[in-house]
Enzyme design. Structure first.
Site, PDB file in Angstrom:
ATOM      1  N   SER A 160      -4.514   8.737  -3.112  1.00 37.96           N
ATOM      2  CA  SER A 160      -4.350  10.084  -2.541  1.00 37.96           C
ATOM      3  C   SER A 160      -3.829  11.135  -3.523  1.00 37.96           C
ATOM      4  CB  SER A 160      -3.447  10.050  -1.313  1.00 37.96           C
ATOM      5  OG  SER A 160      -2.105   9.855  -1.680  1.00 37.96           O
ATOM      6  N   LYS A 181       3.319  13.010  -2.291  1.00 32.59           N
ATOM      7  CA  LYS A 181       2.434  14.169  -2.136  1.00 32.59           C
ATOM      8  C   LYS A 181       2.993  15.341  -2.938  1.00 32.59           C
ATOM      9  CE  LYS A 181       0.070  11.930   0.984  1.00 32.59           C
ATOM     10  NZ  LYS A 181      -1.084  11.197   0.556  1.00 32.59           N
TER      11      LYS A 181
END
EC number: 3.4.21.89
Length: 185
Positions: A39, A80
């Site tokens: 990701s 993230k």
């Protein structure tokens, strides 16, 4: 015999002190973490080993473009990039990030945008109002995060804004594999 006993006690004391220091550093200052999944590519890769600075946000606030680790669930942490901070309005239009109506450059995505074989967008269009919570601006105590691999990331577009009290810390250093060692940008 007494000299040998004192030497063993000195070694035992040194070992106990080293263990206490290691536990304090690990719990309160820095922690190793391993990337699990794609990701954050191309910035971070699956199985990269990194150091998370746990004290950085005790003295400051998360900033746009920081890479953070946060508790996504009780048993799972996510890595993230912070895109929006309190007071921001965020929207993505035609692969361009707008924060408070101004274009924000995302150079860490340039190689991915260039590599798009299908000619589509890396990031689907959205506004802050489209995300879970239906906010008009990011409230105090929350951040909006996105993965750098926008086509394959479970981030604020799906799980909503992240409470700042769930942030573990800021990713600052990749130390494995050796060919990727360096400060995280």
């Amino acid at each position: 015999m007494a000299k040998q006993k004192n030497e063993w006690l000195d070694w035992l004391k040194a070992l106990i002190i080293a263990v206490i220091i290691a536990v304090v550093v690990r719990m309160f200052l820095f922690a190793p973490i391993v990337v699990d999944g794609p990701s954050m590519q191309p910035t971070l890769h699956d199985n990269d080993f990194m150091i998370v600075n746990k004290i950085s946000y005790r003295f400051g606030e998360p900033e746009q473009k920081d890479i953070i680790v946060f508790h996504a669930t009780e048993s799972k942490d996510y890595i993230k990039r912070v895109i929006g901070v309190p007071g921001d309005h965020v929207e993505m239009i035609d692969d361009t990030l707008y924060i408070n109506g101004e274009i924000v450059d995302e150079p860490y995505l340039d190689s991915e945008k260039e590599a798009l074989a299908d000619g589509g967008n890396l990031t689907n269009d959205f506004t802050l109002e489209d995300l879970p919570g239906n906010y008009e601006e990011i409230p105090e105590g929350y951040v909006l995060v996105l993965g750098d691999n926008r086509r394959n990331s479970t981030d604020s577009r799906y799980i909503g804004l992240i409470p700042e009290d769930q942030i573990v810390g800021k990713v600052q250093l990749t130390f494995w594999p050796l060919d990727r060692i360096g400060l995280t940008k």
